[in-house]
Design a protein around this motif. Structure first.
Motif, PDB file in Angstrom:
ATOM      1  N   ALA A 191       0.848  -1.204   0.000  1.00 49.65           N
ATOM      2  CA  ALA A 191       0.000   0.000   0.000  1.00 49.65           C
ATOM      3  C   ALA A 191       0.877   1.245   0.000  1.00 49.65           C
ATOM      4  O   ALA A 191       1.734   1.408   0.870  1.00 49.65           O
ATOM      5  CB  ALA A 191      -0.911  -0.013   1.228  1.00 49.65           C
ATOM      6  N   LEU A 192       0.649   2.101  -0.976  1.00 51.69           N
ATOM      7  CA  LEU A 192       1.489   3.296  -1.135  1.00 51.69           C
ATOM      8  C   LEU A 192       0.634   4.551  -1.031  1.00 51.69           C
ATOM      9  O   LEU A 192      -0.358   4.680  -1.753  1.00 51.69           O
ATOM     10  CB  LEU A 192       2.147   3.284  -2.522  1.00 51.69           C
ATOM     11  CG  LEU A 192       2.898   2.012  -2.935  1.00 51.69           C
ATOM     12  CD1 LEU A 192       3.385   2.151  -4.359  1.00 51.69           C
ATOM     13  CD2 LEU A 192       4.061   1.760  -1.991  1.00 51.69           C
ATOM     14  N   LYS A 193       1.027   5.459  -0.171  1.00 51.81           N
ATOM     15  CA  LYS A 193       0.281   6.724  -0.053  1.00 51.81           C
ATOM     16  C   LYS A 193       1.090   7.866  -0.667  1.00 51.81           C
ATOM     17  O   LYS A 193       2.309   7.926  -0.500  1.00 51.81           O
ATOM     18  CB  LYS A 193      -0.009   7.031   1.429  1.00 51.81           C
ATOM     19  CG  LYS A 193      -0.906   8.244   1.583  1.00 51.81           C
ATOM     20  CD  LYS A 193      -1.338   8.489   3.005  1.00 51.81           C
ATOM     21  CE  LYS A 193      -2.385   9.591   3.053  1.00 51.81           C
ATOM     22  NZ  LYS A 193      -2.716   9.975   4.425  1.00 51.81           N
ATOM     23  N   ASN A 237       5.078   8.203   0.216  1.00 48.71           N
ATOM     24  CA  ASN A 237       5.408   8.242   1.645  1.00 48.71           C
ATOM     25  C   ASN A 237       6.709   7.455   1.885  1.00 48.71           C
ATOM     26  O   ASN A 237       6.826   6.316   1.421  1.00 48.71           O
ATOM     27  CB  ASN A 237       4.234   7.602   2.412  1.00 48.71           C
ATOM     28  CG  ASN A 237       4.451   7.595   3.896  1.00 48.71           C
ATOM     29  OD1 ASN A 237       4.859   8.588   4.485  1.00 48.71           O
ATOM     30  ND2 ASN A 237       4.179   6.455   4.518  1.00 48.71           N
ATOM     31  N   ASP A 256       6.604   3.886   2.839  1.00 49.25           N
ATOM     32  CA  ASP A 256       6.013   3.033   1.803  1.00 49.25           C
ATOM     33  C   ASP A 256       7.069   2.677   0.746  1.00 49.25           C
ATOM     34  O   ASP A 256       7.023   1.604   0.156  1.00 49.25           O
ATOM     35  CB  ASP A 256       4.812   3.721   1.145  1.00 49.25           C
ATOM     36  CG  ASP A 256       3.770   4.135   2.166  1.00 49.25           C
ATOM     37  OD1 ASP A 256       3.939   3.802   3.351  1.00 49.25           O
ATOM     38  OD2 ASP A 256       2.800   4.793   1.793  1.00 49.25           O
ATOM     39  N   LEU A 296      -4.783   4.626  -2.811  1.00 52.63           N
ATOM     40  CA  LEU A 296      -6.121   5.222  -2.782  1.00 52.63           C
ATOM     41  C   LEU A 296      -5.963   6.727  -2.862  1.00 52.63           C
ATOM     42  O   LEU A 296      -5.190   7.309  -2.089  1.00 52.63           O
ATOM     43  CB  LEU A 296      -6.832   4.912  -1.467  1.00 52.63           C
ATOM     44  CG  LEU A 296      -7.397   3.516  -1.313  1.00 52.63           C
ATOM     45  CD1 LEU A 296      -6.368   2.593  -0.715  1.00 52.63           C
ATOM     46  CD2 LEU A 296      -8.611   3.577  -0.423  1.00 52.63           C
ATOM     47  N   GLY A 337       3.582   1.040   5.019  1.00 45.87           N
ATOM     48  CA  GLY A 337       4.507   1.825   5.829  1.00 45.87           C
ATOM     49  C   GLY A 337       4.002   1.824   7.270  1.00 45.87           C
ATOM     50  O   GLY A 337       2.812   1.605   7.512  1.00 45.87           O
ATOM     51  N   GLN A 348       3.767   4.376   9.126  1.00 52.40           N
ATOM     52  CA  GLN A 348       2.873   5.526   9.223  1.00 52.40           C
ATOM     53  C   GLN A 348       3.065   6.437   8.020  1.00 52.40           C
ATOM     54  O   GLN A 348       4.115   6.417   7.390  1.00 52.40           O
ATOM     55  CB  GLN A 348       3.067   6.305  10.515  1.00 52.40           C
ATOM     56  CG  GLN A 348       4.325   7.121  10.598  1.00 52.40           C
ATOM     57  CD  GLN A 348       4.569   7.593  12.018  1.00 52.40           C
ATOM     58  OE1 GLN A 348       4.689   6.789  12.934  1.00 52.40           O
ATOM     59  NE2 GLN A 348       4.652   8.883  12.203  1.00 52.40           N
ATOM     60  N   ALA A 349       2.024   7.201   7.740  1.00 54.55           N
ATOM     61  CA  ALA A 349       2.125   8.192   6.672  1.00 54.55           C
ATOM     62  C   ALA A 349       2.615   9.486   7.319  1.00 54.55           C
ATOM     63  O   ALA A 349       2.119   9.875   8.376  1.00 54.55           O
ATOM     64  CB  ALA A 349       0.762   8.389   6.023  1.00 54.55           C
ATOM     65  N   ASN A 400      -0.518   6.256  11.918  1.00 52.47           N
ATOM     66  CA  ASN A 400       0.013   4.963  12.374  1.00 52.47           C
ATOM     67  C   ASN A 400      -1.141   4.012  12.758  1.00 52.47           C
ATOM     68  O   ASN A 400      -1.159   3.438  13.828  1.00 52.47           O
ATOM     69  CB  ASN A 400       0.984   5.197  13.560  1.00 52.47           C
ATOM     70  CG  ASN A 400       1.600   3.903  14.055  1.00 52.47           C
ATOM     71  OD1 ASN A 400       1.464   3.558  15.226  1.00 52.47           O
ATOM     72  ND2 ASN A 400       2.234   3.175  13.192  1.00 52.47           N
ATOM     73  N   GLN A 401      -2.139   3.906  11.866  1.00 55.58           N
ATOM     74  CA  GLN A 401      -3.332   3.120  12.192  1.00 55.58           C
ATOM     75  C   GLN A 401      -3.722   2.125  11.101  1.00 55.58           C
ATOM     76  O   GLN A 401      -4.342   1.108  11.406  1.00 55.58           O
ATOM     77  CB  GLN A 401      -4.545   4.062  12.374  1.00 55.58           C
ATOM     78  CG  GLN A 401      -4.442   4.963  13.575  1.00 55.58           C
ATOM     79  CD  GLN A 401      -5.577   5.973  13.636  1.00 55.58           C
ATOM     80  OE1 GLN A 401      -6.489   5.961  12.801  1.00 55.58           O
ATOM     81  NE2 GLN A 401      -5.523   6.860  14.589  1.00 55.58           N
ATOM     82  N   THR A 402      -3.387   2.431   9.850  1.00 60.32           N
ATOM     83  CA  THR A 402      -3.998   1.680   8.738  1.00 60.32           C
ATOM     84  C   THR A 402      -3.627   0.190   8.769  1.00 60.32           C
ATOM     85  O   THR A 402      -4.496  -0.670   8.606  1.00 60.32           O
ATOM     86  CB  THR A 402      -3.605   2.325   7.392  1.00 60.32           C
ATOM     87  OG1 THR A 402      -3.890   3.724   7.485  1.00 60.32           O
ATOM     88  CG2 THR A 402      -4.378   1.736   6.237  1.00 60.32           C
TER      89      THR A 402
HETATM   90  P1  AMP Z   1      -1.356   5.888   8.436  1.00 62.61           P
HETATM   91  O1  AMP Z   1      -2.120   4.887   9.243  1.00 62.61           O
HETATM   92  O2  AMP Z   1      -2.226   6.933   7.781  1.00 62.61           O
HETATM   93  O3  AMP Z   1      -0.193   6.486   9.198  1.00 62.61           O
HETATM   94  O4  AMP Z   1      -0.721   5.076   7.209  1.00 62.61           O
HETATM   95  C1  AMP Z   1       0.016   3.881   7.382  1.00 62.61           C
HETATM   96  C2  AMP Z   1       0.252   3.212   6.051  1.00 62.61           C
HETATM   97  O5  AMP Z   1      -1.007   2.874   5.444  1.00 62.61           O
HETATM   98  C3  AMP Z   1       0.962   4.055   4.999  1.00 62.61           C
HETATM   99  O6  AMP Z   1       2.361   4.048   5.214  1.00 62.61           O
HETATM  100  C4  AMP Z   1       0.542   3.345   3.717  1.00 62.61           C
HETATM  101  O7  AMP Z   1       1.289   2.142   3.535  1.00 62.61           O
HETATM  102  C5  AMP Z   1      -0.903   2.949   4.026  1.00 62.61           C
HETATM  103  N1  AMP Z   1      -1.829   3.998   3.531  1.00 62.61           N
HETATM  104  C6  AMP Z   1      -2.378   5.025   4.224  1.00 62.61           C
HETATM  105  N2  AMP Z   1      -3.141   5.787   3.423  1.00 62.61           N
HETATM  106  C7  AMP Z   1      -3.078   5.230   2.186  1.00 62.61           C
HETATM  107  C8  AMP Z   1      -3.634   5.548   0.894  1.00 62.61           C
HETATM  108  N3  AMP Z   1      -4.420   6.620   0.712  1.00 62.61           N
HETATM  109  N4  AMP Z   1      -3.337   4.732  -0.155  1.00 62.61           N
HETATM  110  C9  AMP Z   1      -2.551   3.647   0.016  1.00 62.61           C
HETATM  111  N5  AMP Z   1      -1.986   3.307   1.183  1.00 62.61           N
HETATM  112  C10 AMP Z   1      -2.248   4.085   2.257  1.00 62.61           C
END
Ligand code: AMP
Length: 249
Positions: free
Chosen positions: A6-8, A36, A39, A63, A116, A118-119, A125-127
């Motif tokens: 998954a890449l943001k 990110n 990622d 996404l 990753g 976290q973004a 740091n939840q996804t």
């Molecule tokens: P977060 O929980 O927002 O800190 O994101 C953690 C990880 O989730 C990121 O490093 C990405 O690998 C994935 N992720 C978050 N948002 C997206 C997105 N819009 N599209 C794809 N991967 C995402």
């Protein structure tokens, strides 16, 4: 075995963030955007697993809006076999991303999903954690080292005061930390080749998901301005200031 990464697309880590004057968010118009950084590390790990013959196909997924295609082209240039844009222009929050990723994972049936840790834009740091919970899969977060042997993944994590090594049965969710690897640069010939490759496209509705946000941002503001430091002329003056003026804040 397939791996999904998954890449943001986020504001580039070198850009100085500017808060919008109306406090509704940060300025993204005419700002350099990139993959990110965590990622990039997750993607590098997937490509290395493919080079080692452990993984047969690397599928990168993003996404976001059409603009996210640049991140997916970079992923193709670095070694992803297929890239998919789940297109939406709604503000994406971690639960919505995790719910879409769950449906995508169920469609693609990978044995490993890399994200990753976290973004760097919202530091949620939840996804990864939400995705593991929604799928009912094992998760190993903040990976420092990843080994796959047979039906098991061994993940080493940096924790306070040392390293923790976990073993999980596949399928598993792994989130990448900074020291997992050093991502390669995309070479110019590979960037040129990537321009001709296909970006697959889906809508959240194709996956049966409504990505509408559940949280409302009330205010985004700059951190308080710090007072400038001062230059002292001598050690005596420094000691005097430390004794009489310095205080812990
Ligand atoms: P977060 O929980 O927002 O800190 O994101 C953690 C990880 O989730 C990121 O490093 C990405 O690998 C994935 N992720 C978050 N948002 C997206 C997105 N819009 N599209 C794809 N991967 C995402």
């Amino acid at each position: 075995m397939k791996v999904v990464v998954a890449l943001k697309r986020v504001i580039d880590y070198n850009v100085k963030i500017r808060v919008k004057t109306d406090g509704t968010g940060v300025e993204t118009a005419n700002v350099k955007m990139s993959m990110n950084p965590f990622d990039e590390i997750a993607l590098e790990e997937a490509v290395r697993l493919k080079e080692a013959g452990i993984v047969s196909e690397v599928i990168a997924v993003t996404l976001g809006t059409q603009a996210c295609q640049d991140v997916l082209r970079t992923a193709l240039a670095v070694g992803a076999d297929r890239v998919v844009l789940i297109e939406t222009d709604v503000e994406l929050q971690p639960l919505a991303v995790a719910t879409c990723l769950k449906a995508f994972v169920q469609k693609e049936q990978p044995r490993l999903v890399l994200l990753g840790k976290q973004a760097i834009d919202d530091d949620a740091n939840q996804t990864g954690q939400m995705l593991a919970a929604l799928l009912g899969w094992a998760q190993a977060t903040n990976a420092f080292k990843l080994e796959i042997a047979g039906d098991h993944a061994t993940v080493t994590r940096e924790i306070d005061g040392g390293l923790e090594t976990l073993e999980a049965s596949l399928p598993v969710i792994v989130t990448a930390d900074l020291r997992l690897n050093t991502p390669r640069y995309a070479t110019l010939p590979n960037i040129m080749k990537a321009k001709k490759k296909t970006i697959e496209s889906l809508l959240p509705a194709d996956l049966g998901v409504d990505p509408s946000p559940r949280l409302k941002t009330l205010l985004v503001s700059d951190p308080p301005v710090r007072k400038p430091g001062i230059v002292v002329n001598s050690v005596t003056e420094l000691v005097e200031k430390l004794r009489n003026e310095a205080r812990v804040i």
